[in-house]
Scaffold this motif. Structure first.
Motif, mmCIF file in Angstrom:
data_model
loop_
_atom_site.group_PDB
_atom_site.id
_atom_site.type_symbol
_atom_site.label_atom_id
_atom_site.label_comp_id
_atom_site.label_asym_id
_atom_site.label_seq_id
_atom_site.Cartn_x
_atom_site.Cartn_y
_atom_site.Cartn_z
ATOM 1 N N THR A 64 -2.853 -1.075 5.335
ATOM 2 C CA THR A 64 -2.956 -0.060 4.771
ATOM 3 C C THR A 64 -3.011 1.243 5.654
ATOM 4 O O THR A 64 -2.550 2.399 5.490
ATOM 5 C CB THR A 64 -4.413 0.025 4.035
ATOM 6 O OG1 THR A 64 -4.467 -0.993 3.076
ATOM 7 C CG2 THR A 64 -4.582 1.432 3.107
ATOM 8 N N TYR A 65 -3.717 1.176 6.917
ATOM 9 C CA TYR A 65 -3.720 2.269 7.696
ATOM 10 C C TYR A 65 -2.142 2.383 8.194
ATOM 11 O O TYR A 65 -1.857 3.571 8.321
ATOM 12 C CB TYR A 65 -4.327 1.681 9.120
ATOM 13 C CG TYR A 65 -5.594 1.575 9.218
ATOM 14 C CD1 TYR A 65 -6.496 1.337 8.372
ATOM 15 C CD2 TYR A 65 -6.341 2.114 10.509
ATOM 16 C CE1 TYR A 65 -8.000 1.703 8.589
ATOM 17 C CE2 TYR A 65 -7.786 2.180 10.730
ATOM 18 C CZ TYR A 65 -8.489 2.037 9.725
ATOM 19 O OH TYR A 65 -9.964 1.756 10.039
ATOM 20 N N LYS A 66 -1.256 1.353 8.438
ATOM 21 C CA LYS A 66 0.086 1.887 8.848
ATOM 22 C C LYS A 66 0.734 2.464 7.715
ATOM 23 O O LYS A 66 1.467 3.528 7.984
ATOM 24 C CB LYS A 66 0.901 0.425 9.293
ATOM 25 C CG LYS A 66 0.359 -0.331 10.530
ATOM 26 C CD LYS A 66 1.062 -1.670 10.715
ATOM 27 C CE LYS A 66 2.127 -0.938 11.343
ATOM 28 N NZ LYS A 66 2.915 -2.263 12.013
ATOM 29 N N ALA A 67 0.494 1.906 6.557
ATOM 30 C CA ALA A 67 0.984 2.833 5.074
ATOM 31 C C ALA A 67 0.525 4.227 5.184
ATOM 32 O O ALA A 67 1.518 5.129 4.965
ATOM 33 C CB ALA A 67 0.653 1.897 3.960
ATOM 34 N N ALA A 68 -0.817 4.559 5.442
ATOM 35 C CA ALA A 68 -1.121 5.840 5.397
ATOM 36 C C ALA A 68 -0.287 6.622 6.441
ATOM 37 O O ALA A 68 0.039 7.814 6.299
ATOM 38 C CB ALA A 68 -2.421 5.645 5.575
ATOM 39 N N ARG B 112 -4.238 10.883 6.814
ATOM 40 C CA ARG B 112 -4.975 10.576 7.930
ATOM 41 C C ARG B 112 -6.438 9.617 7.205
ATOM 42 O O ARG B 112 -6.744 9.997 6.267
ATOM 43 C CB ARG B 112 -5.749 11.954 8.410
ATOM 44 C CG ARG B 112 -4.652 12.747 9.196
ATOM 45 C CD ARG B 112 -5.427 14.306 9.287
ATOM 46 N NE ARG B 112 -5.663 14.665 8.064
ATOM 47 C CZ ARG B 112 -6.626 15.878 7.873
ATOM 48 N NH1 ARG B 112 -6.878 16.444 9.008
ATOM 49 N NH2 ARG B 112 -7.057 16.298 6.837
ATOM 50 N N VAL B 113 -6.783 8.665 8.209
ATOM 51 C CA VAL B 113 -7.841 7.717 7.755
ATOM 52 C C VAL B 113 -8.947 8.436 8.947
ATOM 53 O O VAL B 113 -8.769 8.115 9.956
ATOM 54 C CB VAL B 113 -7.618 6.311 8.195
ATOM 55 C CG1 VAL B 113 -8.764 5.424 7.705
ATOM 56 C CG2 VAL B 113 -6.468 5.788 7.007
ATOM 57 N N PRO B 114 -10.303 8.668 8.228
ATOM 58 C CA PRO B 114 -10.597 8.794 6.857
ATOM 59 C C PRO B 114 -10.562 10.249 6.331
ATOM 60 O O PRO B 114 -10.931 10.348 5.252
ATOM 61 C CB PRO B 114 -11.951 8.360 7.226
ATOM 62 C CG PRO B 114 -12.361 9.219 8.403
ATOM 63 C CD PRO B 114 -11.112 8.896 9.389
ATOM 64 N N GLU B 115 -9.890 11.044 6.920
ATOM 65 C CA GLU B 115 -9.959 12.599 6.333
ATOM 66 C C GLU B 115 -9.290 12.690 4.994
ATOM 67 O O GLU B 115 -9.895 13.293 3.880
ATOM 68 C CB GLU B 115 -9.427 13.369 7.230
ATOM 69 C CG GLU B 115 -10.069 13.701 8.741
ATOM 70 C CD GLU B 115 -9.862 12.464 9.472
ATOM 71 O OE1 GLU B 115 -10.252 12.745 10.845
ATOM 72 O OE2 GLU B 115 -9.010 11.704 9.326
ATOM 73 N N ASP B 116 -8.325 12.140 4.800
ATOM 74 C CA ASP B 116 -7.322 11.928 3.565
ATOM 75 C C ASP B 116 -7.495 10.571 2.822
ATOM 76 O O ASP B 116 -7.556 10.662 1.531
ATOM 77 C CB ASP B 116 -6.121 12.135 3.624
ATOM 78 C CG ASP B 116 -5.593 13.448 4.546
ATOM 79 O OD1 ASP B 116 -6.110 14.562 4.178
ATOM 80 O OD2 ASP B 116 -4.901 13.363 5.385
ATOM 81 N N LEU B 117 -7.932 9.604 3.402
ATOM 82 C CA LEU B 117 -8.153 8.318 2.694
ATOM 83 C C LEU B 117 -9.093 7.432 3.623
ATOM 84 O O LEU B 117 -9.024 7.097 4.571
ATOM 85 C CB LEU B 117 -6.652 7.680 2.904
ATOM 86 C CG LEU B 117 -6.479 6.418 2.031
ATOM 87 C CD1 LEU B 117 -6.389 6.686 0.539
ATOM 88 C CD2 LEU B 117 -4.967 5.940 2.298
ATOM 89 N N SER B 118 -10.148 7.069 2.747
ATOM 90 C CA SER B 118 -11.013 6.147 3.310
ATOM 91 C C SER B 118 -10.677 4.591 2.964
ATOM 92 O O SER B 118 -10.036 4.364 1.831
ATOM 93 C CB SER B 118 -12.256 6.278 2.748
ATOM 94 O OG SER B 118 -13.169 7.426 3.099
ATOM 95 N N ALA C 58 0.780 -1.199 0.065
ATOM 96 C CA ALA C 58 0.070 0.145 -0.111
ATOM 97 C C ALA C 58 0.999 1.378 0.053
ATOM 98 O O ALA C 58 0.343 2.270 -0.695
ATOM 99 C CB ALA C 58 -0.868 -0.143 1.112
ATOM 100 N N GLU C 59 1.652 1.276 0.591
ATOM 101 C CA GLU C 59 2.784 2.474 0.996
ATOM 102 C C GLU C 59 3.423 2.596 -0.693
ATOM 103 O O GLU C 59 3.374 3.673 -1.067
ATOM 104 C CB GLU C 59 4.103 2.136 1.788
ATOM 105 C CG GLU C 59 4.899 3.176 2.124
ATOM 106 C CD GLU C 59 5.997 3.401 3.159
ATOM 107 O OE1 GLU C 59 6.767 4.229 3.046
ATOM 108 O OE2 GLU C 59 5.780 2.305 3.647
ATOM 109 N N ALA C 60 3.738 1.531 -1.441
ATOM 110 C CA ALA C 60 4.640 1.644 -2.579
ATOM 111 C C ALA C 60 3.509 2.405 -3.572
ATOM 112 O O ALA C 60 3.732 3.386 -4.469
ATOM 113 C CB ALA C 60 4.884 0.467 -3.001
ATOM 114 N N ALA C 61 2.283 1.847 -3.371
ATOM 115 C CA ALA C 61 1.261 2.264 -4.416
ATOM 116 C C ALA C 61 0.818 3.736 -4.059
ATOM 117 O O ALA C 61 0.751 4.563 -5.058
ATOM 118 C CB ALA C 61 -0.141 1.268 -4.370
ATOM 119 N N LEU C 62 0.592 3.890 -2.810
ATOM 120 C CA LEU C 62 0.312 5.314 -2.732
ATOM 121 C C LEU C 62 1.303 6.513 -2.731
ATOM 122 O O LEU C 62 0.914 7.510 -3.157
ATOM 123 C CB LEU C 62 -0.262 5.333 -1.039
ATOM 124 C CG LEU C 62 -1.583 4.899 -0.982
ATOM 125 C CD1 LEU C 62 -1.787 4.553 0.605
ATOM 126 C CD2 LEU C 62 -2.812 5.255 -1.371
#
Length: 339
Positions: free
Chosen positions: A259-263, A269-275, A232-236
Motif C-alpha cells: 500500500t505504501y508503494k501504491a500511495a 503521502r503516508v500518513p499526511e494523506d493516507l494512514s 491498493a493502487e486500483a482501489a485508491l
C-alpha cells in the motif's frame, strides 16, 4: 560417576544429586511438581547438565508406545511469523523430550502430499494452521490427535484450538483510526479463504457500522508486496477524491508495504494523506518509512501454546482456554485524518 567412555545413566544422576532414581525420573519427565521440592528439582537438573546426561528416548518410547514426534503444518514459509511459531513449539517440545517436524504446504495453501510413508505410524500428533488445513487430508488420517491454530473453535476438526485474539487486534486498530478522525476506510484484505481473515473482515465491518458517517470499501490482494501494490493502487485510483479513503486497514504487514508503494505512485503521502495499518509486527514493520502502525502477534508464544495444548491432549487433559492477547503498536504511519 560413570566410567570413562560410558554414557551417564539416571543412576549416576541420582547419585550425584543425592536423590532416588524415581526422583530423577519425575524431574526430567517434568512431573515433579507437588512430589519433590523445587530445590531438589534444580539439583537433579544441575547434576544432569554436569554429567551430560540425556534420557534414553528409544527405551522410553517403547514403554509409552510413542515416537515422540509431532508434525507442525504451516503455509509456505514466506514470512518469519511461522518461523516464530515453530521456534515456540520446538522450545516446549524439547522440554518434554519431543521433536517437531516442520511441514510447509508446498503451494502455501491447499492439498499436500503425505511426507511420510505412514504418517499415523510416524507421528504422535499434529499442530496445523488453518491456512494449511487442506494439507491434513493426506497427512492426518483419522487417528492422530490434532490441534488447530487460527481456527474457528465452533467448527474445528481438531481436539483443541489455539487462537490469537485477532478480533481484539482489529478493534484496537479501528478505535485508533476513529479517534484520529478517520471515517472513510479501505480494507485491503488477504485473498485467502481462511477463518482468521474472515474474523478480520467481520470485526472491522461491525466496528464501523456502529459509528455513524463511516464508509468501508474492500479490495482483495494476494499476500505479497507486489500483489498488494496492484490492488491498493486500483482501489485508491478508482475512488473520486472527495470519497477517497483516508485510512487503509491491511490484513498483513506485507499488504501494508504494498500500500505504501501504491500511495507513492499516486502522489499520496503516508500518513499526511493516507494512514496505513498492518497486522503481525514483522521485522518489515520497522524497516519501512514511515514505520508501520500494526498489531503485534507473539508468534513464539502462539507456537508454545499450540504445543502445550497438544501435550495436554496426549495426556488426556483439557488444554488451557482463552485466546492469546495481542497489542497495537502505534508508529509513524497513522495520523489525524486530512481535512
Amino acid at each position: 560417576m560413570p566410567r570413562a567412555g560410558t554414557r551417564p545413566t539416571s543412576r549416576d544422576v541420582a547419585q550425584a544429586a543425592g536423590v532416588s532414581q524415581a526422583a530423577v525420573s519425575l524431574v526430567l519427565g517434568d512431573k515433579w511438581r507437588g512430589r519433590v521440592s523445587e530445590a531438589t528439582a534444580e539439583r537433579v537438573r544441575e547434576a544432569a547438565r554436569t554429567l551430560g546426561y540425556r534420557p534414553n528416548l528409544a527405551a522410553r518410547n517403547l514403554r509409552l508406545g510413542r515416537t515422540r514426534t509431532v508434525l507442525l503444518v504451516v503455509p509456505a514459509l514466506t514470512t518469519e511469523f511461522f518461523a516464530g511459531v515453530y521456534t515456540g513449539a520446538a522450545r516446549v517440545a524439547s522440554r518434554h523430550g519431543f521433536g517437531v517436524v516442520l511441514y510447509p504446504s508446498p503451494e502455501g495453501i491447499g492439498p499436500a502430499r503425505d511426507p511420510f510413508a505412514s504418517a499415523q505410524a510416524a507421528l504422535d500428533g499434529v499442530i496445523a494452521s488453518s491456512m494449511a488445513a487442506e494439507a491434513l487430508t493426506a497427512i492426518r488420517g483419522e487417528a492422530l490427535p490434532l490441534v488447530m491454530l487460527d481456527s474457528d473453535p465452533g467448527g474445528s476438526v481438531g481436539a483443541a484450538t489455539v487462537n490469537l485474539d485477532i478480533a481484539d487486534g482489529v478493534r484496537q486498530v479501528t478505535d485508533h483510526l476513529l479517534a484520529l478522525g478517520h471515517r472513510r476506510f479501505l480494507h485491503l484484505a488477504a485473498d485467502v479463504a481462511s477463518w482468521t481473515f474472515e474474523v478480520r473482515a467481520r470485526e472491522l465491518a461491525a466496528r464501523l457500522e456502529a459509528v455513524p458517517g463511516t464508509s468501508l470499501r474492500t479490495a482483495r490482494a494476494p499476500i505479497s508486496i507486489k500483489g498488494a501494490e496492484v490492488s491498493a493502487e486500483a482501489a485508491l485510483r478508482g475512488a473520486a477524491v472527495p470519497d477517497r479513503p483516508t485510512a487503509v486497514v491491511c490484513d498483513d504487514d506485507h499488504l501494508a508495504a504494498g500500500t505504501y508503494k501504491a500511495a507513492r505512485r499516486l502522489g499520496l503521502r503516508v500518513p499526511e494523506d493516507l494512514s496505513v495499518t498492518g497486522l503481525d509486527d514483522l521485522a518489515l514493520a520497522s524497516a519501512i518509512d514511515p514505520e508501520l502502525t500494526t498489531v503485534r502477534l507473539d508468534a513464539e508464544l502462539f507456537g508454545e501454546r499450540g504445543m502445550e495444548a497438544l501435550l495436554a491432549v496426549l495426556e488426556g487433559h483439557a488444554p488451557d482456554a482463552g485466546d492469546i492477547p495481542v497489542e497495537l503498536v502505534v508508529r509513524g504511519s497513522t495520523a489525524p485524518a486530512p481535512r
